[in-house]
Design a protein around this motif. Structure first.
Motif, mmCIF file in Angstrom:
data_model
loop_
_atom_site.group_PDB
_atom_site.id
_atom_site.type_symbol
_atom_site.label_atom_id
_atom_site.label_comp_id
_atom_site.label_asym_id
_atom_site.label_seq_id
_atom_site.Cartn_x
_atom_site.Cartn_y
_atom_site.Cartn_z
ATOM 1 N N SER A 159 0.860 -1.180 0.000
ATOM 2 C CA SER A 159 0.000 0.000 0.000
ATOM 3 C C SER A 159 0.896 1.229 0.000
ATOM 4 N N GLY A 160 0.326 2.375 -0.302
ATOM 5 C CA GLY A 160 1.107 3.610 -0.280
ATOM 6 C C GLY A 160 1.749 3.841 1.071
ATOM 7 N N GLU A 161 0.990 3.588 2.156
ATOM 8 C CA GLU A 161 1.527 3.791 3.505
ATOM 9 C C GLU A 161 2.650 2.809 3.805
ATOM 10 N N ARG A 162 2.491 1.547 3.431
ATOM 11 C CA ARG A 162 3.538 0.552 3.694
ATOM 12 C C ARG A 162 4.792 0.867 2.883
ATOM 13 N N LEU A 163 4.619 1.356 1.651
ATOM 14 C CA LEU A 163 5.772 1.730 0.827
ATOM 15 C C LEU A 163 6.515 2.912 1.458
ATOM 16 N N ARG A 164 5.752 3.926 1.931
ATOM 17 C CA ARG A 164 6.384 5.066 2.606
ATOM 18 C C ARG A 164 7.110 4.607 3.872
#
Length: 182
Positions: A159-164
């Motif tokens: 997810s975008g959050e996990r990638l960040r």
């Protein structure tokens, strides 16, 4: 047979036999250093990732663009630099390679017409690497397949959050690696 000829007898033991006790190992003075099972599982996942991900990316780049991952990174870093030029020492830092290894790599890229080396006009003690039009063309040719592969392996799996979070965690670890207080 006299009592003197008889073998000495052991004193009477209790009816239940006791198992011999194994010698006690001294306490492990490094016990607090060992990883817990959960920490070990996570660490081994990281080890597999940092071993296999560069190999997977390198394999794709070699197959599709006849470039190694560090060659691609060298061209990419130069393409983002002002005037597509960078000191070799700075380029080595950005590509996480030694100056000696980078020198050999840039020599190969020079032989393919992708870069050239020239003295730094601000300080002749330094050498700059310059991305040439053929190198930019090679990078532009390789980029779509490389980006698609990176998306497939990493970006689209998080997810975008996990990638960040992965990016922040990677930077945190790199900060520890690069810290002079190692």
């Amino acid at each position: 047979m006299t009592s003197q000829d008889e073998a000495p007898q052991a004193p009477q033991a209790s009816k239940a036999k006791q198992a011999p006790q194994a010698p006690q190992a001294p306490p492990d003075e490094h016990a607090d250093l060992w990883l817990t099972p959960a920490e070990l599982d996570s660490w081994m996942s990281v080890v597999r990732l940092i071993t296999r991900l560069p190999w997977a990316i390198d394999t794709q780049l070699q197959r599709d663009a006849d470039l190694s991952m560090v060659e691609y990174m060298t061209l990419a870093v130069l393409s983002e630099s002002p005037g597509r030029t960078l000191r070799m020492s700075t380029l080595a830092e950005h590509t996480s390679t030694s100056l000696s290894r980078l020198s050999h790599l840039v020599k190969r890229l020079e032989g393919r017409g992708y870069v050239r080396r020239e003295p730094d006009p601000d300080d002749g003690r330094f050498t700059n690497a310059v991305l040439l039009p053929a190198g930019m063309g090679k990078l532009e040719e390789a980029a779509p397949g490389h980006v698609a592969h990176v998306r497939h392996l990493v970006v689209d799996n998080l997810s975008g959050e996990r990638l960040r979070r992965l990016g922040r965690d990677a930077e945190h670890i790199l900060g520890r690696i690069d810290s002079p207080a190692r």
